[in-house]
Design an enzyme around this catalytic site. Structure first.
Site, PDB file in Angstrom:
ATOM      1  N   LYS A 277       1.281  -1.453  -0.168  1.00  0.00           N
ATOM      2  CA  LYS A 277      -0.200   0.152  -0.050  1.00  0.00           C
ATOM      3  C   LYS A 277       0.852   1.476  -0.260  1.00  0.00           C
ATOM      4  O   LYS A 277       1.873   1.231   0.750  1.00  0.00           O
ATOM      5  CB  LYS A 277      -1.017   0.211   1.467  1.00  0.00           C
ATOM      6  CG  LYS A 277      -1.840  -0.608   1.320  1.00  0.00           C
ATOM      7  CD  LYS A 277      -3.085  -0.684   2.383  1.00  0.00           C
ATOM      8  CE  LYS A 277      -4.168  -1.849   2.987  1.00  0.00           C
ATOM      9  NZ  LYS A 277      -5.101  -1.287   1.696  1.00  0.00           N
ATOM     10  N   ASP A 288      -7.507  -3.031  11.101  1.00  0.00           N
ATOM     11  CA  ASP A 288      -8.337  -4.564   9.542  1.00  0.00           C
ATOM     12  C   ASP A 288      -8.756  -4.833  10.498  1.00  0.00           C
ATOM     13  O   ASP A 288      -8.600  -6.281   9.619  1.00  0.00           O
ATOM     14  CB  ASP A 288      -6.923  -3.901   8.538  1.00  0.00           C
ATOM     15  CG  ASP A 288      -7.536  -5.011   7.208  1.00  0.00           C
ATOM     16  OD1 ASP A 288      -8.667  -4.540   7.124  1.00  0.00           O
ATOM     17  OD2 ASP A 288      -6.869  -5.322   6.755  1.00  0.00           O
ATOM     18  N   ARG A 351     -10.181 -11.657   2.373  1.00  0.00           N
ATOM     19  CA  ARG A 351     -11.246 -12.581   1.539  1.00  0.00           C
ATOM     20  C   ARG A 351      -9.707 -13.774   2.049  1.00  0.00           C
ATOM     21  O   ARG A 351     -11.043 -15.129   1.935  1.00  0.00           O
ATOM     22  CB  ARG A 351     -11.376 -12.622   0.287  1.00  0.00           C
ATOM     23  CG  ARG A 351     -10.760 -12.337  -0.907  1.00  0.00           C
ATOM     24  CD  ARG A 351     -10.942 -11.902  -1.888  1.00  0.00           C
ATOM     25  NE  ARG A 351     -10.545 -10.362  -1.426  1.00  0.00           N
ATOM     26  CZ  ARG A 351     -11.648  -8.975  -2.831  1.00  0.00           C
ATOM     27  NH1 ARG A 351     -11.289  -9.832  -4.079  1.00  0.00           N
ATOM     28  NH2 ARG A 351     -11.361  -7.874  -1.890  1.00  0.00           N
TER      29      ARG A 351
HETATM   30  N1  BES Z   1      -7.650  -3.939   4.625  1.00  0.00           N
HETATM   31  C1  BES Z   1      -8.328  -3.072   3.211  1.00  0.00           C
HETATM   32  C2  BES Z   1      -9.605  -2.588   3.115  1.00  0.00           C
HETATM   33  C3  BES Z   1      -9.763  -1.444   4.067  1.00  0.00           C
HETATM   34  C4  BES Z   1      -9.834   0.037   3.252  1.00  0.00           C
HETATM   35  C5  BES Z   1      -9.908  -1.170   4.858  1.00  0.00           C
HETATM   36  C6  BES Z   1      -9.620   0.788   4.057  1.00  0.00           C
HETATM   37  C7  BES Z   1     -10.489   0.036   5.522  1.00  0.00           C
HETATM   38  C8  BES Z   1      -9.926   1.863   5.207  1.00  0.00           C
HETATM   39  C9  BES Z   1      -8.135  -4.569   2.142  1.00  0.00           C
HETATM   40  O1  BES Z   1      -7.617  -5.633   2.503  1.00  0.00           O
HETATM   41  C10 BES Z   1      -8.039  -4.020   0.719  1.00  0.00           C
HETATM   42  O2  BES Z   1      -6.477  -3.527   0.844  1.00  0.00           O
HETATM   43  N2  BES Z   1      -8.230  -4.771   0.044  1.00  0.00           N
HETATM   44  C11 BES Z   1      -8.189  -3.606  -0.868  1.00  0.00           C
HETATM   45  C12 BES Z   1      -9.034  -4.848  -2.123  1.00  0.00           C
HETATM   46  C13 BES Z   1      -8.292  -4.950  -3.937  1.00  0.00           C
HETATM   47  C14 BES Z   1      -6.871  -4.699  -3.586  1.00  0.00           C
HETATM   48  C15 BES Z   1      -9.460  -5.583  -5.074  1.00  0.00           C
HETATM   49  C16 BES Z   1      -8.525  -2.506  -2.125  1.00  0.00           C
HETATM   50  O3  BES Z   1     -10.247  -2.363  -1.089  1.00  0.00           O
HETATM   51  O4  BES Z   1      -8.275  -1.672  -2.736  1.00  0.00           O
HETATM   52 ZN    ZN Z   2      -7.798  -5.660   4.301  1.00  0.00          ZN
HETATM   53 MN    MN Z   3      -5.419  -5.286   1.770  1.00  0.00          MN
END
Ligand code: BES
Ligand code: ZN
Ligand code: MN
Length: 499
Positions: A277, A288, A351
């Site tokens: 990220k 998370d 997931r």
């Molecule tokens: N933990 C994140 C989602 C998230 C984002 C939670 C902001 C709380 C605040 C999750 O693991 C993630 O990174 N999801 C990605 C998925 C994508 C790579 C398909 C996302 O939402 O960008």
């Molecule tokens: Zn996550």
């Molecule tokens: Mn993630």
């Protein structure tokens, strides 16, 4: 903060917060009495502040001459026909939001009933005030050593005026236990990720044994034996050992009766892994594990109020880090279900954790239903904002019950669509599925992924990525960790699955 229910109507010292529904210049009940004592000064003050009882409106004043009080807070409850436990809760929350660090040590909260019939009992309404007050008083200050005296909470005692003190005390028992569960969840979510790593999370889960919850913790060896390589893949880049926390509350008359089940995403920190990220805001990924926090807080609440139900709580707890051993985009892993997954983005890790946790849950416990909670996608924040969580389900009855419970508790859900047209977006050219679905409908394709690990059992998925953390205080929720879902799911249980 100590809560007491008291009979006296107008106290003769300290601070009084009084809640009143929309009114005209004729001040109702006790407010009118106080106005007389002050020879009209109170009424003039409220008029000058344009106070008419509008929801959330607050007028704070030094008590005018003639009233034996120090400080007076008059708080608007909104429309007369909206008077009830919810308005009471909001009143308690607003009052404590104002007074917690005001220098006051104690306060009396008094709710002025409007004329006409009130549906809920007096006890339930007084308990509503208490719940709002307590939930709003939450603070997570244990890592501050130099906090200014003026920022520290001062309020130690809250007296809630009740028409029937005995009834109020009785009505407070269950919500008090629920508030402790909410606090437990908020503590877990607030802890920094160096402290709350997977083993520490599991250890805290274990402490529920003291409340009569059966707890088991599976480590990496046990999970590998079960074939949980979808979950285990996420933790490969971390120095911390992945954990599966299994909690069972057996409160039904028949301890062997079919349970209900809750499953939580517990990523104690999500760097994204090799699909790293961006830096700014990454610290937010300590929350998370919010889904797992809520599941653990819920088990705390159910055990605390000795709910007459058999409930299972399962948390998949891992840390998602980039490292020489971390999994790569392009890897293919085999889940416990036997289905294979092509990892195309290591940041879509929640997931992967839930896939094995859900499969394990349904196979081992054969539950009546499964509800999973997860801070799963940024896309749900884009779709629904930060106050409503996404609901996905394969079962209309369960979905309706969840929607109603959310409404009743002020933890709202919005049902999202599912189906074949979304499911096809996670087809993989090399494995049974891929772990991302492309640029569109990101929360839905994530839910479709989860559904591939759910057999016939009624199931619902709550995407709480927007609601697990609050940037601003709202209602009974202070800024920070919300514990979203504890109240909602407790209500679901209480309304449909007990007895
Ligand atoms: N933990 C994140 C989602 C998230 C984002 C939670 C902001 C709380 C605040 C999750 O693991 C993630 O990174 N999801 C990605 C998925 C994508 C790579 C398909 C996302 O939402 O960008
Ligand atoms: Zn996550
Ligand atoms: Mn993630």
């Amino acid at each position: 903060m100590q809560i007491s229910f008291v009979k006296v109507e107008i106290p003769d010292e300290g601070t009084l917060a009084i809640g009143v529904s929309e009114c005209d210049d004729n001040l109702p009940g006790i407010l009118g009495e106080l106005d007389k004592k002050s020879k009209g000064a109170l009424g003039r003050g409220l008029k000058a502040a344009r106070f008419k009882g509008g929801k959330g409106k607050v007028v704070e004043m030094l008590a005018p001459a003639g009233i034996d009080l120090d400080r007076l807070l008059v708080i608007g409850l909104g429309k007369v026909d909206e008077f009830g436990a919810k308005a009471a809760e909001n009143f308690g929350a607003v009052a404590i939001g104002r007074l917690l660090a005001s220098g006051e040590k104690s306060v009396t909260l008094l709710l002025q009933y409007p004329a006409g019939k009130v549906v809920e009992s007096d006890g339930v309404i007084a308990a509503g005030v208490a719940l709002g007050a307590v939930l709003r008083s939450y603070r997570f200050d244990q890592y501050r050593t130099t906090q200014k005296k003026t920022d520290k909470p001062t309020l130690a005692k809250v007296n809630i005026v009740a028409r029937d003190v005995a009834e109020a005390k009785k009505a407070w028992r269950a919500p008090e236990a629920i508030s402790k569960g909410v606090f437990y969840a908020r503590d877990l979510v607030s802890e920094p990720p160096n402290v709350l790593h997977p083993e520490e999370f599991a250890k805290r889960g274990r402490s529920l044994e003291d409340m009569g919850v059966d707890v088991e913790v599976l480590g990496e060896k046990e999970m590998a034996k079960l074939g949980m390589h979808s979950l285990l893949g996420v933790g490969l880049g971390s120095e911390c050992e992945s954990q599966l926390l299994v909690m069972q509350w057996k409160g039904a008359r028949d301890r062997t009766a079919q349970p209900i089940a809750f499953v939580g995403k517990g990523v104690t920190f999500d760097t994204g892994g090799i699909s790293l990220k961006p830096g700014p805001g990454m610290d937010a990924m300590k929350y998370d594990m919010g889904g797992a926090g809520t599941v653990t807080g819920l088990m705390h609440a159910l055990a605390g109020r000795k709910a007459k139900v058999n409930a299972v709580g399962i948390c998949g707890i891992v840390e998602n880090m980039p490292d020489g051993k971390a999994q790569r985009p392009g890897d293919v892993v085999k889940s416990m279900s036997g289905q294979t997954i092509e990892i195309l983005n290591t940041d879509a890790e929640g997931r992967l954790v839930l896939a094995d946790a859900l499969w394990y849950c349904q196979n081992r416990f054969k539950p009546k239903f499964m509800v999973d909670l997860a801070t799963l996608t940024g896309a749900i924040r884009t779709s629904l904002g930060l106050e409503i969580a996404g609901l996905f389900s394969n079962n209309d009855e369960l979905a309706e019950r969840l929607l109603a419970a959310g409404k009743a508790e002020g933890e709202e859900l919005w049902r999202m669509p599912m189906g074949e047209r979304f499911d096809k977006l996670i087809e993989s050219p090399i494995a049974d599925m891929k772990n991302i679905g492309g640029p569109f409908g990101g929360s839905i394709t994530a839910a479709q992924f989860l559904q591939r690990f759910v057999n016939k059992v009624p199931w619902a998925h709550l995407d709480i990525a927007g609601t697990a953390w609050a940037e601003e205080a709202r209602g009974a929720t202070p800024k920070g960790a919300t514990g979203f879902g504890v109240r909602l799911l407790n209500r679901l249980v209480a309304d449909h699955y007990e007895g």
